[in-house]
Design a protein around this motif. Structure first.
Motif, PDB file in Angstrom:
ATOM      1  N   PRO A  86       0.826  -1.212   0.000  1.00  0.00           N
ATOM      2  CA  PRO A  86       0.000   0.000   0.000  1.00  0.00           C
ATOM      3  C   PRO A  86       0.861   1.264   0.000  1.00  0.00           C
ATOM      4  N   ILE A  87       0.392   2.254  -0.740  1.00  0.00           N
ATOM      5  CA  ILE A  87       1.070   3.555  -0.761  1.00  0.00           C
ATOM      6  C   ILE A  87       0.366   4.444   0.260  1.00  0.00           C
ATOM      7  N   ILE A  88       1.113   4.844   1.265  1.00  0.00           N
ATOM      8  CA  ILE A  88       0.545   5.700   2.314  1.00  0.00           C
ATOM      9  C   ILE A  88       1.047   7.115   2.085  1.00  0.00           C
ATOM     10  N   ARG A  89       0.126   8.012   1.789  1.00  0.00           N
ATOM     11  CA  ARG A  89       0.485   9.414   1.543  1.00  0.00           C
ATOM     12  C   ARG A  89       0.799  10.073   2.890  1.00  0.00           C
ATOM     13  N   GLN A 136       1.751  13.451   5.216  1.00  0.00           N
ATOM     14  CA  GLN A 136       1.560  14.896   5.306  1.00  0.00           C
ATOM     15  C   GLN A 136       2.617  15.431   6.258  1.00  0.00           C
ATOM     16  N   THR A 137       3.253  16.521   5.869  1.00  0.00           N
ATOM     17  CA  THR A 137       4.274  17.148   6.712  1.00  0.00           C
ATOM     18  C   THR A 137       3.648  18.312   7.470  1.00  0.00           C
ATOM     19  N   LEU A 138       3.889  18.352   8.766  1.00  0.00           N
ATOM     20  CA  LEU A 138       3.389  19.437   9.619  1.00  0.00           C
ATOM     21  C   LEU A 138       4.571  20.130  10.286  1.00  0.00           C
ATOM     22  N   ALA A 179       4.526   9.195  14.285  1.00  0.00           N
ATOM     23  CA  ALA A 179       4.974  10.225  13.341  1.00  0.00           C
ATOM     24  C   ALA A 179       6.490  10.152  13.172  1.00  0.00           C
ATOM     25  N   ARG A 180       6.957  10.524  11.974  1.00  0.00           N
ATOM     26  CA  ARG A 180       8.394  10.556  11.704  1.00  0.00           C
ATOM     27  C   ARG A 180       8.893  11.972  11.975  1.00  0.00           C
ATOM     28  N   LEU A 181       9.857  12.106  12.873  1.00  0.00           N
ATOM     29  CA  LEU A 181      10.418  13.408  13.218  1.00  0.00           C
ATOM     30  C   LEU A 181      11.461  13.768  12.164  1.00  0.00           C
ATOM     31  N   LEU A 239       3.445  12.255   8.943  1.00  0.00           N
ATOM     32  CA  LEU A 239       2.632  11.114   9.328  1.00  0.00           C
ATOM     33  C   LEU A 239       1.593  10.872   8.248  1.00  0.00           C
ATOM     34  N   PRO A 240       0.948   9.694   8.252  1.00  0.00           N
ATOM     35  CA  PRO A 240      -0.081   9.450   7.245  1.00  0.00           C
ATOM     36  C   PRO A 240      -1.110  10.570   7.223  1.00  0.00           C
ATOM     37  N   ALA A 241      -1.447  11.040   6.014  1.00  0.00           N
ATOM     38  CA  ALA A 241      -2.331  12.199   5.860  1.00  0.00           C
ATOM     39  C   ALA A 241      -3.653  12.034   6.606  1.00  0.00           C
ATOM     40  N   GLY A 242      -4.180  10.819   6.665  1.00  0.00           N
ATOM     41  CA  GLY A 242      -5.451  10.586   7.337  1.00  0.00           C
ATOM     42  C   GLY A 242      -5.387  10.755   8.843  1.00  0.00           C
TER      43      GLY A 242
END
Length: 199
Positions: free
Chosen positions: A125-128, A130-132, A153-155, A170-173
């Motif tokens: 699966p491709i997980i989109r 989102q960067t915050l 989340a990935r720091l 982290l995943p956009a959802g």
């Protein structure tokens, strides 16, 4: 949810003495696809056709390579789309066996060779993501790190200045829920930065 492939898969089909050698593999872009096709042409100088289809980041292609229009590339592309694949290249090398298959026969041959190859594929699966970006006072740094860790989340970056700037993905959802939790936990002291504010 779109998927890509973990590795390339192959399948060979023989119809009325014509050989159809299919390969479906992960591919990030058109330039990479064209390099693979050029390599296949060099490896198979006696092949009549090297047809291909690509779905990669909005770049799609359906190339018949001399087969009647719409009988090779488009059917291959339709298989990729039907299986909700992204970042994938399908190639079929055809050695002509001397017997014409007709338009319907060609469509079936190219469709089947790609579909059969995909039966053995491992789809991922491709997980989109989102960067915050946010800034927090120093006393909240530990809290934010714990929340990011708990959310998986990935720091990406931490900058210490007048406050502590965090960039994470982290995943956009999951992004909106995490922002809500952080706003509550930080009692309004977390400042969110848009992409253009990060300079």
């Amino acid at each position: 949810m779109p998927h890509t492939l973990a590795a390339s898969v192959n399948f060979e089909l023989l119809i009325k003495k014509s050989r159809f050698i299919a390969c479906v593999q992960p591919m990030p872009d058109r330039a990479g696809a064209q390099a693979v096709v050029a390599q296949l042409r060099a490896q198979h100088p006696g092949a009549a056709h090297v047809c291909w289809a690509l779905l990669a980041g909005g770049q799609s292609a359906a190339v018949d390579d001399g087969e009647p229009s719409g009988t090779a590339g488009r059917p291959m592309l339709d298989v990729l789309r039907h299986q909700d694949l992204e970042g994938v290249l399908a190639t079929v090398v055809r050695y002509f066996g001397g017997v014409k298959l007709g338009a319907g026969g060609l469509v079936r041959a190219y469709t089947d060779s790609v579909a059969q190859a995909l039966l053995t594929a491992q789809k991922v699966p491709i997980i989109r993501l989102q960067t915050l970006r946010c800034a927090v006072p120093y006393p909240l740094e530990g809290l934010l790190r714990r929340e990011l860790d708990a959310a998986g989340a990935r720091l990406d970056e931490v900058v210490h200045g007048d406050d502590v700037g965090f960039t994470f993905s982290l995943p956009a959802g999951d992004a909106a829920g995490l922002q809500l939790r952080l706003n509550e936990a930080g009692a309004g002291r977390i400042v969110w930065r848009r992409e253009e504010d990060s300079a």
